[in-house]
Every structure is written in C-alpha cells, then in structure tokens.
Design a protein around this motif. Structure first.
Motif, PDB file in Angstrom:
ATOM      1  N   ILE A  72       0.790  -1.079  -0.015  1.00  0.00           N
ATOM      2  CA  ILE A  72       0.260   0.206   0.032  1.00  0.00           C
ATOM      3  C   ILE A  72       0.656   1.118   0.388  1.00  0.00           C
ATOM      4  O   ILE A  72       1.824   1.267   0.689  1.00  0.00           O
ATOM      5  N   GLY A  73       0.213   1.964  -1.099  1.00  0.00           N
ATOM      6  CA  GLY A  73       1.256   3.314  -1.056  1.00  0.00           C
ATOM      7  C   GLY A  73       0.993   4.306  -0.177  1.00  0.00           C
ATOM      8  O   GLY A  73      -0.362   4.337   0.470  1.00  0.00           O
ATOM      9  N   GLU A  74       1.654   5.729   0.088  1.00  0.00           N
ATOM     10  CA  GLU A  74       2.061   6.631   1.267  1.00  0.00           C
ATOM     11  C   GLU A  74       0.317   7.445   0.485  1.00  0.00           C
ATOM     12  O   GLU A  74      -0.160   7.387  -0.753  1.00  0.00           O
ATOM     13  N   GLY A  75      -0.301   7.517   1.415  1.00  0.00           N
ATOM     14  CA  GLY A  75      -1.386   8.742   1.606  1.00  0.00           C
ATOM     15  C   GLY A  75      -2.867   7.558   1.631  1.00  0.00           C
ATOM     16  O   GLY A  75      -3.840   8.004   1.274  1.00  0.00           O
ATOM     17  N   VAL A  76      -2.465   5.871   1.281  1.00  0.00           N
ATOM     18  CA  VAL A  76      -3.606   5.503   0.615  1.00  0.00           C
ATOM     19  C   VAL A  76      -4.217   4.691   2.208  1.00  0.00           C
ATOM     20  O   VAL A  76      -3.902   4.502   2.805  1.00  0.00           O
ATOM     21  N   THR A  77      -6.163   4.836   2.371  1.00  0.00           N
ATOM     22  CA  THR A  77      -6.444   5.082   3.639  1.00  0.00           C
ATOM     23  C   THR A  77      -7.887   4.206   2.533  1.00  0.00           C
ATOM     24  O   THR A  77      -8.328   4.316   1.551  1.00  0.00           O
ATOM     25  N   GLY A  78      -8.617   2.996   3.810  1.00  0.00           N
ATOM     26  CA  GLY A  78      -9.730   2.482   3.592  1.00  0.00           C
ATOM     27  C   GLY A  78      -9.768   0.826   3.180  1.00  0.00           C
ATOM     28  O   GLY A  78     -10.624   0.613   2.069  1.00  0.00           O
ATOM     29  N   VAL A  79      -8.455   0.612   2.613  1.00  0.00           N
ATOM     30  CA  VAL A  79      -7.862  -0.561   2.577  1.00  0.00           C
ATOM     31  C   VAL A  79      -6.896  -1.046   3.215  1.00  0.00           C
ATOM     32  O   VAL A  79      -6.237  -0.530   3.952  1.00  0.00           O
ATOM     33  N   SER A  80      -6.186  -2.477   2.994  1.00  0.00           N
ATOM     34  CA  SER A  80      -5.780  -3.148   4.416  1.00  0.00           C
ATOM     35  C   SER A  80      -5.104  -4.373   3.240  1.00  0.00           C
ATOM     36  O   SER A  80      -5.878  -4.636   1.941  1.00  0.00           O
ATOM     37  N   LEU A  81      -3.817  -5.151   3.652  1.00  0.00           N
ATOM     38  CA  LEU A  81      -2.734  -5.800   3.337  1.00  0.00           C
ATOM     39  C   LEU A  81      -4.188  -7.282   2.701  1.00  0.00           C
ATOM     40  O   LEU A  81      -4.906  -7.422   3.677  1.00  0.00           O
ATOM     41  N   GLY A  82      -4.169  -7.450   1.771  1.00  0.00           N
ATOM     42  CA  GLY A  82      -4.977  -9.056   1.929  1.00  0.00           C
ATOM     43  C   GLY A  82      -6.303  -9.163   1.459  1.00  0.00           C
ATOM     44  O   GLY A  82      -7.466  -9.969   0.618  1.00  0.00           O
ATOM     45  N   ASP A  83      -6.339  -7.790   1.174  1.00  0.00           N
ATOM     46  CA  ASP A  83      -8.292  -7.050   0.209  1.00  0.00           C
ATOM     47  C   ASP A  83      -7.965  -7.892  -1.013  1.00  0.00           C
ATOM     48  O   ASP A  83      -7.347  -7.909  -1.797  1.00  0.00           O
ATOM     49  N   ARG A  84      -9.252  -8.658  -1.613  1.00  0.00           N
ATOM     50  CA  ARG A  84     -10.067  -9.252  -2.377  1.00  0.00           C
ATOM     51  C   ARG A  84     -10.536  -7.854  -3.774  1.00  0.00           C
ATOM     52  O   ARG A  84     -11.036  -7.539  -3.097  1.00  0.00           O
ATOM     53  N   VAL A  85      -9.392  -7.694  -4.382  1.00  0.00           N
ATOM     54  CA  VAL A  85      -9.823  -5.771  -5.415  1.00  0.00           C
ATOM     55  C   VAL A  85      -9.711  -6.309  -6.908  1.00  0.00           C
ATOM     56  O   VAL A  85      -8.791  -7.879  -7.299  1.00  0.00           O
ATOM     57  N   ALA A  86     -10.424  -6.196  -7.628  1.00  0.00           N
ATOM     58  CA  ALA A  86     -10.586  -6.330  -8.933  1.00  0.00           C
ATOM     59  C   ALA A  86      -9.745  -4.434  -9.471  1.00  0.00           C
ATOM     60  O   ALA A  86     -10.187  -3.492  -8.531  1.00  0.00           O
ATOM     61  N   ALA A  87      -9.895  -4.592 -10.789  1.00  0.00           N
ATOM     62  CA  ALA A  87      -8.889  -3.227 -11.173  1.00  0.00           C
ATOM     63  C   ALA A  87      -8.876  -3.169 -13.014  1.00  0.00           C
ATOM     64  O   ALA A  87      -8.197  -4.266 -13.466  1.00  0.00           O
ATOM     65  N   MET A  88      -8.777  -1.982 -13.193  1.00  0.00           N
ATOM     66  CA  MET A  88      -8.624  -2.145 -15.085  1.00  0.00           C
ATOM     67  C   MET A  88      -7.583  -1.317 -15.201  1.00  0.00           C
ATOM     68  O   MET A  88      -7.176   0.107 -14.176  1.00  0.00           O
ATOM     69  N   THR A  89      -6.831  -1.896 -15.450  1.00  0.00           N
ATOM     70  CA  THR A  89      -5.476  -1.799 -15.531  1.00  0.00           C
ATOM     71  C   THR A  89      -4.418  -0.637 -17.059  1.00  0.00           C
ATOM     72  O   THR A  89      -3.522  -0.479 -17.681  1.00  0.00           O
ATOM     73  N   LEU A  90      -5.028  -1.128 -17.876  1.00  0.00           N
ATOM     74  CA  LEU A  90      -5.150  -0.611 -19.135  1.00  0.00           C
ATOM     75  C   LEU A  90      -4.368  -1.570 -19.707  1.00  0.00           C
ATOM     76  O   LEU A  90      -3.711  -2.272 -20.736  1.00  0.00           O
TER      77      LEU A  90
END
Ligand SMILES: NC(=O)c1ccc[n+]([C@@H]2O[C@H](COP(=O)([O-])OP(=O)(O)OC[C@H]3O[C@@H](n4cnc5c(N)ncnc54)[C@H](OP(=O)(O)O)[C@@H]3O)[C@@H](O)[C@H]2O)c1
Length: 333
Positions: A72-90
């Motif tokens: 997790i990068g600096e300043g990111v809130t509301g997520v935790s290590l291990g969270d299951r996520v999806a994303a569009m990446t291009l």
C-alpha cells in the motif's frame, strides 16, 4: 516477478515471459498480487500498436486483473493488505504483480471467485454501463447484441436479460449463437448465413429494435441501424471487425433514433462511484445466479500469448482468463 513483456510491437508470438523488478506503489497507489487477469481484444490491439492508448515500449500487456492487495502506497486509506480487489489496468495485468491507483479499485465480495472477477470488469462493466447509463434500457424493450458470443457481446446478452429485456443475439456461426442461447437470448440471428436486415425484420417485425449493442462495427452496422425503432438507441461500443462504419446521417433523422457512444474506460475514471455501484450490482447478480459469465479457456501466465492469439484469430468465446498466482491469502483464485 514474472511478466509477459512486449519489447517490439507485433504478434503475440513475439511476447516473452521474463523476470522484471517487483514494482513499488507510489503515493495513492496499491500493488496487487494478481490471481487472474482477463483477456480482451484491446490486448491484441495494444501489442500491435493499433489501440488508441499506447504504453511506451517495453511494456506488460493485460487490461484487467483481480487479486489481493500486497503493498500500500503513501496516503492510501480504507484498504488493507490481503483485500480482494479487481481493477482495470489498461496494461500490466499479465504479471505476478501490478500497481494501480487506489481510487480505481473495486472490492470483490466473498463468494465471487477472483478468476471470475478478473473476467467481469471490462466485459460486464462495459455492457452494464452501456445498457444502463447510456441506453437506459427498460424491462420489455428489445435489445440486439452484435458479436453476441464475444467478451462484451455475451456479457451484454446476460446483462440485458438481467435487466428484463428481450434479447436478439447475432453472431457468425450456430455454435457461437448456442452460447448466447445458453445465456438467455430469446432470438438468434446468424449474420454469416444471410442478409442481416431481412433476418432482423423477421425477428422484430415493423416495430423496430429499441437498443442495439455494437462491439463489431464493419459491414454489420448499417443494416443493424436500418432495423432500429423510433426512439431507438444504437450503442457504439467497438470495431472488432477492424473497420469503422460510416452511417448516413439521414438514418437517425428518418428513424428518430440516436447514435450513442460508449467510452467505459473514461467513465470509470470520471465517475468512479457509479462504476463501483455498477460492479456491485453485477457481483450481486452473479451471486444470485442471474449472471453466469462464460470463461471458455484458462491459461497459465507462461501461455498467455496463446490466449491473445485466440482473440486475434476470432476464436475466443466469452472470456479467456490467465491464471497467474494461486498463493494469495485466501487461496481461492
Ligand atoms: N467502448 C468501450 O468502452 C469498450 C469497452 C470494452 C471493449 N470495447 C471494444 O469492444 C470490442 C469487442 O471487444 P471484446 O473484448 O468483447 O472482443 P471479442 O471477445 O473478441 O469479441 C468480438 C466479437 O466480434 C465479432 N467479430 C466480427 N468480426 C471480427 C473480426 N474481424 N475480428 C474479431 N472479432 C470479430 C466476433 O464474433 P463473430 O465471430 O461471431 O462475428 C467476436 O465474438 C473491441 O473493439 C473493444 O476494443 C469497447
């Protein structure tokens, strides 16, 4: 980490799997350990330098991923290590890790397999955005889907049925149409077997079609548009056929119908809350059985180029998924 790399624009066979440095998330970013990545036609276009957005060489293709947050990068809130996520990446998803902006993440609910989540973001996300926000499809309306056995096409069949529409599925062969029938299509039209306009007139009569989903373009577009009804909406999604059609502008006038552009990628950036709401709806429909995305083939990362070759050769049906890592926190890719 291992990644599929494009060092020079060209064929899938020129791509190589190699070791590259593990990327670190910058401010506002997270790193995903990729469980699975979906394959889309833009992956085949981007490696040939035929896509409208182009990363600098060398790059890792792969437009959508699902997995676990592992940094997790600096300043990111509301997520935790291990969270299951999806994303569009291009690009970047055909790798063991990919870094994405944290505000682009979609939370994947328990019960949704990450391999399925990886396959749904672009195809079902585009289909739902097109049908719900761009066309405002109403229950009982008739939706024609061109290329109905492809990624966006088959997803559009499923989503339109879930929205209560009557669906005419059009594709190039009986076996491809059978896939659309299994996903709920009410009427099947084989556009290689005869004149598309005649077949659509038989399917819909003089009332005309309410909404047309077109991810194909080429020579199908004009006969399809000529079959649209009053107040119809023609959704311009893509040009898989490789030719951008030119519709005579007297037709929207004569039909009192609209040509509506769909630009899902930009929508996810400009309206992230609506995008997340769309995906939440799609996951809910998946969990209650209304959607059953077709994953026709799965490949390991080492064979990802073969998957892109299938897309390029018009041999893919539904979605193809690349299984990348199976060792995330919950071991349920
Ligand atoms: N506007 C947006 O926001 C958005 C979002 C996502 C994708 N797209 C675009 O939508 C299009 C479809 O993407 P996809 O990932 O769903 O692709 P796909 O899975 O390959 O589906 C494309 C379908 O088009 C038909 N087709 C007809 N002629 C073709 C040809 N010459 N080559 C390949 N397919 C051909 C094929 O069905 P038949 O063989 O049965 O004809 C195929 O099933 C692409 O142009 C993509 O860039 C746009």
């Amino acid at each position: 980490m291992k990644a599929l790399r494009c060092h020079a624009h060209g064929a899938p066979e020129d791509l190589i799997v190699e070791d590259v440095p593990l990327p670190s998330p910058g401010p506002g970013e997270v790193r995903i350990r990729v469980a699975a990545a979906g394959v889309n036609l833009p992956d085949a276009l981007i490696i040939q330098n035929l896509y409208q957005l182009q990363p600098p060489l060398p790059f890792t293709p792969g437009g959508e991923a699902a997995g676990w947050i592992d940094a997790i990068g600096e300043g990111v809130t509301g997520v935790s290590l291990g969270d299951r996520v999806a994303a569009m990446t291009l690009a970047g998803a055909f790798a063991e890790h990919v870094v994405v902006a944290a505000d682009r993440l979609i939370a994947v609910p328990d019960g949704v397999p990450l391999g399925v989540a990886a396959a749904m973001t672009m195809a079902h996300g585009t289909a739902y955005h097109a049908l719900a926000q761009r066309a405002a499809v109403q229950p009982g309306e008739t939706v024609l889907v061109l290329g109905a056995s492809g990624g966006v096409g088959l997803a559009s069949v499923e989503v339109a049925k879930a929205m209560g529409a009557r669906v005419i599925a059009a594709a190039s062969a009986p076996d491809r149409l059978a896939l659309a029938r299994e996903r709920g299509a009410d009427v099947l039209v084989d556009y290689e077997a005869g004149d598309l306009r005649t077949a659509l007139r038989e399917a819909q009569g003089t009332a005309g079609i309410d909404v047309i989903v077109d991810p194909v373009g080429g020579s199908l577009a004009e006969p399809a548009f000529r079959s649209i009804g009053r107040n119809g909406r023609y959704l311009v999604v893509g040009f898989a056929a490789g030719t951008i059609p030119a519709i005579p502008l007297n037709l929207p006038l004569l039909k009192a119908a609209s040509i509506v552009g769909v630009l899902w990628g930009a929508f996810t950036v400009r309206e992230p809350e609506q995008h997340r709401a769309n995906m939440a709806t799609l996951y809910a429909w998946l969990l209650d059985g209304r959607l059953q995305p077709l994953i026709s083939r799965r490949f390991p990362l080492a064979d990802a180029a073969q998957a892109i070759r299938l897309m390029m050769d018009r041999k893919a049906a539904g979605k193809i998924v690349i299984d990348v890592c199976a060792d995330g926190p919950d071991r349920r890719p």
